[in-house]
Motif scaffolding. Structure first.
Motif, mmCIF file in Angstrom:
data_model
loop_
_atom_site.group_PDB
_atom_site.id
_atom_site.type_symbol
_atom_site.label_atom_id
_atom_site.label_comp_id
_atom_site.label_asym_id
_atom_site.label_seq_id
_atom_site.Cartn_x
_atom_site.Cartn_y
_atom_site.Cartn_z
ATOM 1 N N ILE A 180 0.935 -0.903 0.098
ATOM 2 C CA ILE A 180 -0.121 0.372 0.211
ATOM 3 C C ILE A 180 0.652 1.340 0.524
ATOM 4 N N ASP A 181 0.519 2.070 -0.316
ATOM 5 C CA ASP A 181 0.805 3.093 -0.409
ATOM 6 C C ASP A 181 2.226 3.478 -0.680
ATOM 7 N N GLY A 182 2.861 2.476 -1.922
ATOM 8 C CA GLY A 182 4.372 2.642 -2.223
ATOM 9 C C GLY A 182 4.741 1.555 -1.360
ATOM 10 N N GLN A 183 5.216 0.839 -0.456
ATOM 11 C CA GLN A 183 5.688 0.406 -0.675
ATOM 12 C C GLN A 183 5.496 -1.769 0.061
ATOM 13 N N MET A 184 5.765 -2.518 0.422
ATOM 14 C CA MET A 184 4.989 -3.316 1.303
ATOM 15 C C MET A 184 4.978 -2.984 3.242
ATOM 16 N N ILE A 185 3.878 -3.974 3.035
ATOM 17 C CA ILE A 185 3.512 -3.583 4.405
ATOM 18 C C ILE A 185 3.750 -5.656 4.969
ATOM 19 N N GLY A 186 3.379 -6.375 4.698
ATOM 20 C CA GLY A 186 3.607 -7.374 5.081
ATOM 21 C C GLY A 186 4.248 -8.659 4.235
ATOM 22 N N ILE A 187 5.047 -9.015 4.237
ATOM 23 C CA ILE A 187 6.044 -10.147 3.619
ATOM 24 C C ILE A 187 5.923 -11.699 4.683
ATOM 25 N N GLY A 188 5.315 -12.372 3.741
ATOM 26 C CA GLY A 188 4.863 -13.595 4.523
ATOM 27 C C GLY A 188 6.015 -15.151 2.991
ATOM 28 N N ALA A 189 7.083 -15.399 3.947
ATOM 29 C CA ALA A 189 7.462 -15.577 2.753
ATOM 30 C C ALA A 189 8.639 -17.001 3.286
ATOM 31 N N GLY A 190 8.750 -17.898 2.247
ATOM 32 C CA GLY A 190 9.163 -19.085 2.319
ATOM 33 C C GLY A 190 8.730 -20.388 3.085
ATOM 34 N N GLN A 191 7.169 -20.144 3.051
ATOM 35 C CA GLN A 191 7.209 -21.048 4.587
ATOM 36 C C GLN A 191 6.366 -22.610 3.431
ATOM 37 N N GLN A 192 6.297 -23.339 4.581
ATOM 38 C CA GLN A 192 6.180 -24.577 3.373
ATOM 39 C C GLN A 192 4.421 -24.290 3.261
ATOM 40 N N SER A 193 3.473 -23.435 4.471
ATOM 41 C CA SER A 193 2.122 -23.597 4.009
ATOM 42 C C SER A 193 1.902 -21.861 3.294
ATOM 43 N N ARG A 194 0.865 -22.350 2.324
ATOM 44 C CA ARG A 194 0.738 -21.089 1.404
ATOM 45 C C ARG A 194 -0.488 -20.019 2.511
ATOM 46 N N VAL A 195 -1.227 -20.895 3.830
ATOM 47 C CA VAL A 195 -1.969 -20.424 4.267
ATOM 48 C C VAL A 195 -0.728 -19.675 5.692
ATOM 49 N N ASP A 196 0.337 -20.385 5.544
ATOM 50 C CA ASP A 196 0.976 -20.107 6.395
ATOM 51 C C ASP A 196 1.966 -18.614 6.360
ATOM 52 N N CYS A 197 1.525 -18.556 4.826
ATOM 53 C CA CYS A 197 2.726 -17.225 4.801
ATOM 54 C C CYS A 197 1.392 -16.020 4.591
ATOM 55 N N THR A 198 -0.200 -16.732 4.126
ATOM 56 C CA THR A 198 -1.390 -15.472 4.186
ATOM 57 C C THR A 198 -1.162 -14.773 6.231
ATOM 58 N N LYS A 199 -1.005 -15.979 6.655
ATOM 59 C CA LYS A 199 -0.943 -15.794 7.745
ATOM 60 C C LYS A 199 0.147 -14.219 8.658
ATOM 61 N N LEU A 200 1.268 -14.863 7.987
ATOM 62 C CA LEU A 200 2.131 -14.031 8.921
ATOM 63 C C LEU A 200 2.382 -12.930 7.909
ATOM 64 N N ALA A 201 2.160 -12.694 6.919
ATOM 65 C CA ALA A 201 1.824 -11.692 5.988
ATOM 66 C C ALA A 201 1.026 -10.318 6.841
ATOM 67 N N GLY A 202 0.075 -11.142 7.266
ATOM 68 C CA GLY A 202 -1.058 -10.566 7.975
ATOM 69 C C GLY A 202 -0.859 -9.541 9.303
ATOM 70 N N ARG A 203 -0.540 -10.859 9.535
ATOM 71 C CA ARG A 203 -0.039 -10.104 11.233
ATOM 72 C C ARG A 203 1.302 -9.179 10.708
ATOM 73 N N LYS A 204 1.730 -9.292 9.895
ATOM 74 C CA LYS A 204 3.018 -7.674 9.990
ATOM 75 C C LYS A 204 2.448 -6.713 8.984
ATOM 76 N N ALA A 205 0.962 -6.744 8.673
ATOM 77 C CA ALA A 205 0.399 -5.585 8.185
ATOM 78 C C ALA A 205 -0.068 -5.254 9.145
ATOM 79 N N GLU A 206 -0.778 -5.877 9.589
ATOM 80 C CA GLU A 206 -1.892 -5.890 11.089
ATOM 81 C C GLU A 206 -1.028 -4.764 12.069
ATOM 82 N N THR A 207 0.041 -5.004 12.160
ATOM 83 C CA THR A 207 1.067 -4.478 13.209
ATOM 84 C C THR A 207 1.435 -3.509 12.592
ATOM 85 N N TRP A 208 1.800 -3.015 10.950
ATOM 86 C CA TRP A 208 1.659 -2.166 10.821
ATOM 87 C C TRP A 208 0.571 -0.748 11.092
#
Length: 314
Positions: free
Chosen positions: A245-273
């Protein structure tokens, strides 16, 4: 640089491999190719070079597609943050600890890349798409990072950056004219893999020509952010999910075995942001001489454990 075997043109000895006990370690260019960078200061390690090469490709591609200064914060072969230069409002400048600073466009890009997930960016490798100016160097001076790669450095900026880590800070000068071979190689347990390099061009025409939703109109800012997210994920370790959003990444979930875990990780980072911008977070009291790093850590700790459910939802 010294001549290698008949398979290689250039060889550069590294500080160590993936771990400190993995010595000797070195990198080589393929025959007929030079290295895509020069070492201007320090002695990089194996992970430093992996981060630098991937991060440089990311910011170079962002700048080429969007024609904006770009920055990436890389950790352990995936981006912790990436951004282009979009001006900061006062609130976000406060969150990023630079409210009263005058930032150049390049410095703004790095502040965004670094500030989105500062816990993951602690000890990062920095990549910048344009020559490093004094404003950006002064930001880098305040951060804990392992090294930097950029296409050039203003003399004053270079002198400032060289002072980091008691003069051992890794500084690489990228070659903007370097073109990588079409075929890339990787060795695992004595087996060599080869494949066509990922040369997919991610831009408005190639990736977003076909829109499958009923609403076919994508605002220019949203299209820019989709491009940023797509290019950033190109240089992560799969699987990966990202929010921009707004020209930048605010949540990245990378390299997890499960795409669900990637989504949760990225979402948690975005929520914290988002929650770092909450009024209750911004009004936390600090002593005047509290360093920016301590302020950031305290605010994140408050977001993760000190806010009520009602505050989270408002």
């Amino acid at each position: 640089m010294s001549s290698g075997s008949h398979n290689y043109l250039h060889q550069f000895d590294l500080k160590y491999g993936c771990n400190p006990h993995q010595k000797p370690a070195s990198i080589h260019s393929l025959k007929g190719q030079g290295l895509p960078f020069e070492v201007q200061n320090g002695k990089p390690g194996y992970i430093n070079i992996l981060d630098a090469l991937n991060a440089w490709q990311l910011v170079k591609e962002l700048d080429q597609v969007l024609d904006l200064p770009a920055a990436a914060s890389f950790k352990h072969v995936s981006p912790a943050g990436a951004a282009v230069s979009v001006p900061l409002d006062d609130e976000l400048a406060d969150v990023y600890g630079c409210k009263n600073l005058s930032l150049s466009p390049l410095a703004t890009a790095y502040v965004r890349a670094r500030g989105a997930d500062p816990l993951s960016s602690f000890g990062d490798f920095i990549a910048l798409s344009r020559k490093v100016d004094l404003s950006t160097a002064n930001i880098i001076r305040r951060t804990v990072s392992d090294g930097i790669i950029a296409p050039g450095y203003e003399s004053d900026a270079l002198n400032i950056i060289k002072e980091k880590k008691k003069g051992e800070y890794v500084i690489l000068k990228a070659d903007p004219e370097y073109t990588a071979p079409e075929i890339e190689y990787r060795e695992v347990n004595g087996v060599v893999f080869s494949q066509l390099r990922n040369t997919l061009k991610i831009n408005q025409n190639s990736l977003f020509e076909r829109i499958v939703t009923k609403n076919k109109e994508i605002p220019a800012k949203s299209l820019r952010d989709l491009i940023i997210a797509s290019i950033t994920l190109k240089y992560t370790q799969s699987n990966s999910v990202g929010y921009a959003i707004d020209g930048q990444m605010i949540g990245i979930g990378a390299g997890q075995q499960s795409r669900v875990d990637c989504t949760k990780l990225a979402g948690r980072k975005a929520e914290t942001w988002y929650l770092r911008q909450h009024p209750e977070v911004l009004k936390l009291p600090f002593l005047e001489n509290t360093a920016n790093l301590e302020r950031t850590n305290a605010r994140i700790l408050f977001v993760e454990g000190g806010m009520t459910d009602h505050e989270h939802q408002t």
